[in-house]
Design an enzyme around this catalytic site. Sequence first.
Site, PDB file in Angstrom:
ATOM      1  N   GLY A   1      -8.303  -7.959  -4.116  1.00 64.61           N
ATOM      2  CA  GLY A   1      -8.966  -6.844  -3.445  1.00 64.61           C
ATOM      3  C   GLY A   1      -9.968  -7.378  -2.441  1.00 64.61           C
ATOM      4  O   GLY A   1     -10.366  -8.543  -2.517  1.00 64.61           O
TER       5      GLY A   1
ATOM      6  N   LYS B   1      12.313  -1.577  -3.056  1.00 70.54           N
ATOM      7  CA  LYS B   1      13.385  -1.697  -2.052  1.00 70.54           C
ATOM      8  C   LYS B   1      14.565  -2.542  -2.538  1.00 70.54           C
ATOM      9  O   LYS B   1      15.728  -2.161  -2.358  1.00 70.54           O
ATOM     10  CB  LYS B   1      12.789  -2.339  -0.791  1.00 70.54           C
ATOM     11  CG  LYS B   1      13.643  -2.225   0.421  1.00 70.54           C
ATOM     12  CD  LYS B   1      13.666  -0.799   0.897  1.00 70.54           C
ATOM     13  CE  LYS B   1      13.983  -0.651   2.337  1.00 70.54           C
ATOM     14  NZ  LYS B   1      13.524   0.647   2.838  1.00 70.54           N
TER      15      LYS B   1
ATOM     16  N   CYS C   1      -6.926 -13.500  -7.748  1.00 72.12           N
ATOM     17  CA  CYS C   1      -7.919 -13.481  -6.670  1.00 72.12           C
ATOM     18  C   CYS C   1      -9.133 -12.633  -7.069  1.00 72.12           C
ATOM     19  O   CYS C   1      -9.833 -12.983  -8.016  1.00 72.12           O
ATOM     20  CB  CYS C   1      -7.254 -13.007  -5.376  1.00 72.12           C
ATOM     21  SG  CYS C   1      -8.245 -13.349  -3.924  1.00 72.12           S
ATOM     22  N   TYR C   2      -9.361 -11.485  -6.419  1.00 70.80           N
ATOM     23  CA  TYR C   2     -10.482 -10.634  -6.838  1.00 70.80           C
ATOM     24  C   TYR C   2     -10.361 -10.285  -8.321  1.00 70.80           C
ATOM     25  O   TYR C   2     -11.360 -10.188  -9.034  1.00 70.80           O
ATOM     26  CB  TYR C   2     -10.490  -9.346  -6.004  1.00 70.80           C
ATOM     27  CG  TYR C   2     -11.563  -8.349  -6.430  1.00 70.80           C
ATOM     28  CD1 TYR C   2     -12.840  -8.404  -5.886  1.00 70.80           C
ATOM     29  CD2 TYR C   2     -11.292  -7.364  -7.381  1.00 70.80           C
ATOM     30  CE1 TYR C   2     -13.819  -7.509  -6.288  1.00 70.80           C
ATOM     31  CE2 TYR C   2     -12.270  -6.464  -7.784  1.00 70.80           C
ATOM     32  CZ  TYR C   2     -13.525  -6.534  -7.232  1.00 70.80           C
ATOM     33  OH  TYR C   2     -14.497  -5.646  -7.636  1.00 70.80           O
TER      34      TYR C   2
ATOM     35  N   HIS D   1      -2.566 -16.643  -4.749  1.00 69.59           N
ATOM     36  CA  HIS D   1      -1.658 -15.492  -4.889  1.00 69.59           C
ATOM     37  C   HIS D   1      -0.258 -15.943  -5.306  1.00 69.59           C
ATOM     38  O   HIS D   1       0.550 -16.321  -4.440  1.00 69.59           O
ATOM     39  CB  HIS D   1      -1.580 -14.727  -3.561  1.00 69.59           C
ATOM     40  CG  HIS D   1      -2.839 -13.984  -3.257  1.00 69.59           C
ATOM     41  ND1 HIS D   1      -3.069 -12.698  -3.682  1.00 69.59           N
ATOM     42  CD2 HIS D   1      -3.957 -14.377  -2.604  1.00 69.59           C
ATOM     43  CE1 HIS D   1      -4.267 -12.314  -3.298  1.00 69.59           C
ATOM     44  NE2 HIS D   1      -4.832 -13.316  -2.637  1.00 69.59           N
TER      45      HIS D   1
ATOM     46  N   GLY E   1      18.534   5.147   7.297  1.00 66.78           N
ATOM     47  CA  GLY E   1      17.919   3.945   6.723  1.00 66.78           C
ATOM     48  C   GLY E   1      18.419   3.763   5.291  1.00 66.78           C
ATOM     49  O   GLY E   1      19.135   4.625   4.754  1.00 66.78           O
ATOM     50  N   VAL E   2      18.032   2.653   4.676  1.00 65.03           N
ATOM     51  CA  VAL E   2      18.553   2.320   3.350  1.00 65.03           C
ATOM     52  C   VAL E   2      18.191   3.400   2.319  1.00 65.03           C
ATOM     53  O   VAL E   2      19.041   3.860   1.547  1.00 65.03           O
ATOM     54  CB  VAL E   2      17.989   0.949   2.874  1.00 65.03           C
ATOM     55  CG1 VAL E   2      18.516   0.603   1.491  1.00 65.03           C
ATOM     56  CG2 VAL E   2      18.347  -0.144   3.870  1.00 65.03           C
ATOM     57  N   ASP E   3      16.935   3.837   2.326  1.00 65.67           N
ATOM     58  CA  ASP E   3      16.475   4.727   1.250  1.00 65.67           C
ATOM     59  C   ASP E   3      17.193   6.075   1.266  1.00 65.67           C
ATOM     60  O   ASP E   3      17.723   6.528   0.251  1.00 65.67           O
ATOM     61  CB  ASP E   3      14.959   4.970   1.349  1.00 65.67           C
ATOM     62  CG  ASP E   3      14.182   3.678   1.350  1.00 65.67           C
ATOM     63  OD1 ASP E   3      14.764   2.652   0.953  1.00 65.67           O
ATOM     64  OD2 ASP E   3      13.011   3.683   1.759  1.00 65.67           O
TER      65      ASP E   3
ATOM     66  N   GLU F   1       2.152 -14.189  -6.133  1.00 61.81           N
ATOM     67  CA  GLU F   1       3.160 -13.174  -5.794  1.00 61.81           C
ATOM     68  C   GLU F   1       3.759 -13.348  -4.400  1.00 61.81           C
ATOM     69  O   GLU F   1       4.747 -12.703  -4.066  1.00 61.81           O
ATOM     70  CB  GLU F   1       2.540 -11.767  -5.928  1.00 61.81           C
ATOM     71  CG  GLU F   1       1.471 -11.397  -4.901  1.00 61.81           C
ATOM     72  CD  GLU F   1       0.075 -11.892  -5.249  1.00 61.81           C
ATOM     73  OE1 GLU F   1      -0.057 -12.855  -6.023  1.00 61.81           O
ATOM     74  OE2 GLU F   1      -0.908 -11.320  -4.725  1.00 61.81           O
TER      75      GLU F   1
ATOM     76  N   SER G   1      19.934   6.815   2.728  1.00 62.50           N
ATOM     77  CA  SER G   1      21.382   6.640   2.566  1.00 62.50           C
ATOM     78  C   SER G   1      21.741   6.470   1.093  1.00 62.50           C
ATOM     79  O   SER G   1      22.709   7.064   0.597  1.00 62.50           O
ATOM     80  CB  SER G   1      21.873   5.419   3.344  1.00 62.50           C
ATOM     81  OG  SER G   1      21.592   5.581   4.706  1.00 62.50           O
TER      82      SER G   1
END
Length: 511
Positions: free
Chosen positions: A57, A369, A84-85, A172, A228-230, A174, A232
């Site tokens: 954060g 996604k 991190c934070y 990080h 778009g992907v979503d 991630e 569709s």
Amino acid sequence: MADKKELVLVLDFGGQYKELIASNIRGQKVYTEIHPGHISAQKVKEMAPIGIVFTGGPKSVYREGSPLADPAIFQLGIPILGICYGMQMMCFSLGGKVRPAAKGGEYGKTKTALMQNCPLFIGMNETITSLMSHLDEVVEVPAGFHIAAKTKGCKIAAVCDENRKFYGVQFHPEVKHTEQGDKLLHNFLYEICHAKGDYDIGEYIEEASMFLREKVGDNQVLLALSGGVDSSVCAALIERALPGKLTAVFVDHGLMRKKEGDEIEGIFSQRNMKFIRVNAGERFLGLLAGVTDPEQKRKIIGGEFIRVFEEEALKLGAIPFLAQGTIYPDVIESGGSAAATIKSHHNVGGLPENIGFDGVVEPLRGLFKDEVRALGRQLGLPDFLVNRQPFPGPGLAVRILGEITEEKLEVLRNADAIVREEVDKLKNRPDQYFAVLPGIRTVGVVGDERAYDYVIGVRAVTTTDFMTAEYASIPHRILGKISARISNEVAGAGRVVYDISGKPPATVEWE
Ligand code: XMP
């Protein structure tokens, strides 16, 4: 799905990367949800997670009003990983000391020595490159903790309290810039939280179909399809769960790439659904005339999209259910997260709930996604559709800097088609590549005449998460060919430049 699966909670303290943490955890077959950092310990207890992750954060823990976890969370006996934070906040809350870092902190890829005295680092190299991004640092660990990693500029880069199973990393794990970050998160899940790994996206189609049939019954459903992907994948899922009950409305705002509207029509008009295309290009361009501010462009396009869609819905008569391709990151981002707004990623598919429908169905609402893409493949959508590069909802409007005109759109569409065609031929393609039109003209010569034409920017990035990205090393031979083709084939384009910026500090799009 949460009630029957093991759960890891990601508590959000305003970090830009919270979604990456959560999607990484799901990718490792553990169900996870993101909740606000101020959630009460009682609520956490009711959800019975097997582990908790505190995100990073932008705040300093020692400043008044900075977000802190409910202190009772530390009494629940649940393993915690602070990032991190999140690590600073945990240390501060448990009696350690946090101060502004010497030399203003660390930023970027940093050599990090991991001490082999912490189960977080099982099977990892002794030294890794990690992404650091901090102004503060822990200078004294709380009782019960020991130091587990260090860098040249940060003596306490990781902490560990094995009795209470509390861990913290200043870097990080991630992001892809951190080596073996996946392994670190895997260790937290499987070595420390003892996860079984019972989350499987394959079961999703049946669960979502059952839910859709129960909710919608014999009624009809309307969907705003962007191609778009979503949206569709959402269309394919509803088509499968509720055959013959879906009407998809594709609002073509005139800001699509070359031939894109026709491609979308070609695919969806063949499927087991009613498909309607609304050509609204003139209407959108009229509203955008004279508008130069990128955020204003996004707002105008988002707002008008809703109006056009509403009008179409009215013409169709009463359709009780509205379907939306909302995915989990949309839910998190619109939930008022504490993260700073860099740009409002306006998804033109995002419609309000109060536009005259009895109910809204969002069957992808819980998915990230990569999970949506996996689902699309299982539903038999063509690869080119499922693997589409991201294309911003406001389309080419945010790839033309300054005012949008038909003339600029035409130049950009033609140049962009060449960029995509040439880069498509590469074996190792970048993750996103396109042309932009910065709106400036430069002097050139064509034959013996002076020319004064538009500059075209070529942007190509490699990234896995789009949160960080590097410019793609496209061979000069290909860049040369792109430049020559644009200059020769695109009327109005006179000069081609290649964008060699990384993200950060630049963003992927230019607006
Ligand atoms: P930036 O430019 O923020 O982009 O680095 C990261 C990714 O998001 C896409 N993008 C958008 N997508 N609406 C969208 O649906 C938007 O307004 C928008 N702006 C950026 C961008 O293409 C990249 O993949």
